[in-house]
Design an enzyme around this catalytic site. Structure first.
Site, mmCIF file in Angstrom:
data_model
loop_
_atom_site.group_PDB
_atom_site.id
_atom_site.type_symbol
_atom_site.label_atom_id
_atom_site.label_comp_id
_atom_site.label_asym_id
_atom_site.label_seq_id
_atom_site.Cartn_x
_atom_site.Cartn_y
_atom_site.Cartn_z
ATOM 1 N N LEU A 31 -11.208 -14.808 40.844
ATOM 2 C CA LEU A 31 -11.856 -14.826 42.014
ATOM 3 C C LEU A 31 -11.488 -16.199 42.744
ATOM 4 O O LEU A 31 -12.107 -17.238 42.345
ATOM 5 C CB LEU A 31 -13.287 -14.821 41.758
ATOM 6 N N PRO A 32 -10.383 -16.051 43.495
ATOM 7 C CA PRO A 32 -9.670 -17.460 43.939
ATOM 8 C C PRO A 32 -10.628 -18.325 45.083
ATOM 9 O O PRO A 32 -10.310 -18.525 45.900
ATOM 10 C CB PRO A 32 -8.367 -17.045 44.773
ATOM 11 N N CYS A 33 -11.750 -18.838 44.371
ATOM 12 C CA CYS A 33 -12.454 -19.847 45.127
ATOM 13 C C CYS A 33 -11.546 -21.265 45.483
ATOM 14 O O CYS A 33 -12.230 -21.884 46.460
ATOM 15 C CB CYS A 33 -13.772 -20.305 44.486
ATOM 16 N N HIS A 34 -10.568 -21.457 44.816
ATOM 17 C CA HIS A 34 -9.781 -22.507 45.014
ATOM 18 C C HIS A 34 -9.073 -22.255 46.626
ATOM 19 O O HIS A 34 -8.590 -23.299 47.147
ATOM 20 C CB HIS A 34 -8.671 -22.691 44.044
#
Length: 210
Positions: free
Chosen positions: A164-167
């Protein structure tokens, strides 16, 4: 090595210290099983059951102990050490991601959060590798344009890093904002994903000229 994960026994000891329990207190053949996965930017802790990923975090995350305790309670103490076939699948897909061969993950995820948080986390998966969004843009994408602070909180509560690419969420002015795994990791991930963006642009150019 700095996280103490140089062997399965060391991981058990480090994880048990994090939880405040002796390794022998964890369930055998448990419903949820914790293991570690090595990546080019450091070891990660993962907790899976037979069918879903519940957690994937860097050990430095300040909220990791709380997240693990919540999973311990969620499973009614059925948390132990070991791997499922799904754990190996997580590791394989992370390897492909870091090698530039997987811009999008295909893993079954157990999302522990409010309905709003789950909406934000699903929206994260719609951000293509190599692109970034501001919190305002992410809020607009879920039709909640005034909920930027709530979006930021949900982004920070994500406990399945990278997948889950919160970056990919940054400040409105383009600066990097807080990342539980450390800003240096966020920078590395964004730099790595530029190759995915370049490959996508090249493909689109070829399609347009054909």
């Amino acid at each position: 090595l700095s996280a103490g994960f140089e062997s399965p026994s060391a991981f058990r000891a480090a994880f048990a210290k994090l939880m405040g329990r002796a390794p022998g207190e964890f369930a055998e053949n448990a419903l949820l099983r914790a293991s570690w996965i090595d990546t080019p930017i450091g070891a990660m802790v993962t907790i899976c059951d037979a069918t879903q990923v519940h957690l994937l975090e860097f050990p430095e995350r300040k909220g990791l102990a709380r997240e693990v305790q919540q999973l311990f309670q969620y499973s009614k103490g059925q948390l132990g050490f070991g791997r499922f076939a799904l754990t190996d699948r997580v590791q394989a897909q992370l390897t492909e991601f870091f090698e530039g061969r997987r811009p999008k993950f295909d893993l079954p995820l157990a999302l522990h959060g409010t309905d709003f948080s789950k909406t934000v986390w699903r929206a994260l998966q719609d951000i293509p590798a190599g692109q970034t969004r501001s919190y305002a843009q992410l809020a607009q994408s879920i039709a909640r344009p005034t909920a930027m602070r709530a979006v930021a909180r949900a982004n920070g509560a994500n406990q399945i890093a990278i997948v889950l690419p919160c970056h990919r969420v940054i400040g409105a002015d383009g600066t990097l904002t807080g990342y539980a795994g450390g800003l240096w990791r966020k920078q590395k991930l964004i730099e790595l994903e530029r190759a995915y963006a370049a490959a996508s642009s090249s493909l689109n150019a070829r399609l347009a000229s054909s």
